[in-house]
Design a protein around this motif. Structure first.
Motif, PDB file in Angstrom:
ATOM      1  N   THR A  69       0.834  -1.205   0.000  1.00 20.56           N
ATOM      2  CA  THR A  69       0.000   0.000   0.000  1.00 20.56           C
ATOM      3  C   THR A  69       0.863   1.248   0.000  1.00 20.56           C
ATOM      4  OG1 THR A  69      -1.792  -1.146   1.165  1.00 20.56           O
ATOM      5  CG2 THR A  69      -1.794   1.258   1.243  1.00 20.56           C
TER       6      THR A  69
ATOM      7  N   TRP B 256      -6.722  -9.247   0.291  1.00 18.75           N
ATOM      8  CA  TRP B 256      -6.252  -7.924  -0.113  1.00 18.75           C
ATOM      9  C   TRP B 256      -4.859  -7.953  -0.691  1.00 18.75           C
ATOM     10  CZ3 TRP B 256     -10.444  -5.505  -0.576  1.00 18.75           C
ATOM     11  CH2 TRP B 256     -10.420  -4.184  -1.058  1.00 18.75           C
TER      12      TRP B 256
ATOM     13  N   PRO C 159     -10.241  -0.424   2.210  1.00 14.25           N
ATOM     14  CA  PRO C 159      -9.582  -0.750   3.478  1.00 14.25           C
ATOM     15  C   PRO C 159     -10.183  -0.002   4.665  1.00 14.25           C
ATOM     16  CG  PRO C 159      -7.937  -0.514   1.770  1.00 14.25           C
ATOM     17  CD  PRO C 159      -9.236  -0.068   1.173  1.00 14.25           C
TER      18      PRO C 159
ATOM     19  N   SER D  97     -11.935  -1.737   7.821  1.00 13.91           N
ATOM     20  CA  SER D  97     -11.436  -1.457   9.168  1.00 13.91           C
ATOM     21  C   SER D  97     -12.549  -0.940  10.065  1.00 13.91           C
ATOM     22  CB  SER D  97     -10.298  -0.434   9.094  1.00 13.91           C
ATOM     23  OG  SER D  97      -9.698  -0.259  10.353  1.00 13.91           O
TER      24      SER D  97
ATOM     25  N   TRP E 166     -10.610  -5.653   9.005  1.00 13.84           N
ATOM     26  CA  TRP E 166      -9.354  -5.442   8.297  1.00 13.84           C
ATOM     27  C   TRP E 166      -8.234  -6.346   8.803  1.00 13.84           C
ATOM     28  CZ3 TRP E 166      -7.805  -4.138   3.857  1.00 13.84           C
ATOM     29  CH2 TRP E 166      -6.476  -3.746   3.612  1.00 13.84           C
TER      30      TRP E 166
ATOM     31  N   GLU F 155      -6.700 -10.183   4.870  1.00 15.20           N
ATOM     32  CA  GLU F 155      -5.344  -9.807   4.469  1.00 15.20           C
ATOM     33  C   GLU F 155      -4.887 -10.611   3.253  1.00 15.20           C
ATOM     34  OE1 GLU F 155      -2.359  -9.547   7.383  1.00 15.20           O
ATOM     35  OE2 GLU F 155      -3.461  -8.164   8.670  1.00 15.20           O
TER      36      GLU F 155
END
Length: 209
Positions: A117, A175, A157, A161, A166, A172
């Motif tokens: 990210t 993502w 995200p 969250s 998240w 994870e």
């Protein structure tokens, strides 16, 4: 509160992507950038004041200021029709800082998703340097990158969250795949942009001869 700021950052980047794509007037987007920028200064300041003052906590919270100052800079630049060179060179500084956050995210916090990210953000800020600081005519390309990043690095995200999902291992893993697909898309866009620039160059050379 940090997640709310992240969520609004996604909205600001989403709007700014359409400014770059020529779909939204820069001045009309300027006010929203100022609004989000102010929040991204106030929120981290408040979170720092009430935090445990541990150095890694401060390190993470301080990163929010990078976004706040960027949006304030964009808002002021657009509203007053200023040259973007100052914003461009500020973006270069932030891109370098973002690379540091990339390394720390992986080495210290062992988060590949967070590292990717930050790497994506470093790339986007570097693109802002190219357009603003070096005046490269790649707004369409940058707009497309910004549009994708507004969703995969900020909006979704933040929503996950806020929903308390998240940090779930399966999220994870999902993502990580999303980020890798995003980077693959950026590579394809880059190749297309290089080919477009090459065709333009060849046409200019042909016309000159």
């Amino acid at each position: 509160m940090g997640d709310v700021g992240l969520f609004l950052s996604g909205a600001a980047l989403f709007i700014n992507s359409f400014v770059l794509l020529g779909k939204v007037d820069g001045k009309s987007a300027g006010y929203f950038n100022l609004f989000v920028g102010v929040l991204q200064i106030v929120i981290p300041f408040y979170l720092i004041v009430i935090s445990d003052q541990e150095h890694w906590t401060l390190f993470q919270l301080a990163s929010i200021f990078l976004f706040g100052l960027t949006y304030l800079f964009v808002g002021v630049t657009n509203l007053f029709s200023l040259k973007a060179s100052g914003l461009g060179y500020y973006s270069l500084w932030v891109a370098i800082i973002a690379l540091l956050y990339t390394i720390v995210s992986y080495v210290q916090f062992h988060s590949l998703v967070s590292a990717l990210t930050w790497l994506a953000w470093a790339y986007l800020w570097f693109l802002f340097f190219l357009t603003g600081g070096l005046n490269k005519k790649i707004d369409q390309y940058v707009g497309k990158v910004a549009f994708v990043q507004s969703w995969i690095t900020l909006t979704f995200p933040a929503l996950l969250s806020l929903a308390g999902l998240w940090k779930q291992p399966f999220i994870e893993r999902i993502w990580l795949g999303v980020m890798l697909i995003g980077f693959a898309f950026f590579i394809v866009l880059t190749i297309q942009e290089w080919k477009r620039a090459r065709r333009t160059e060849l046409k200019a050379m042909s016309a000159a001869s």
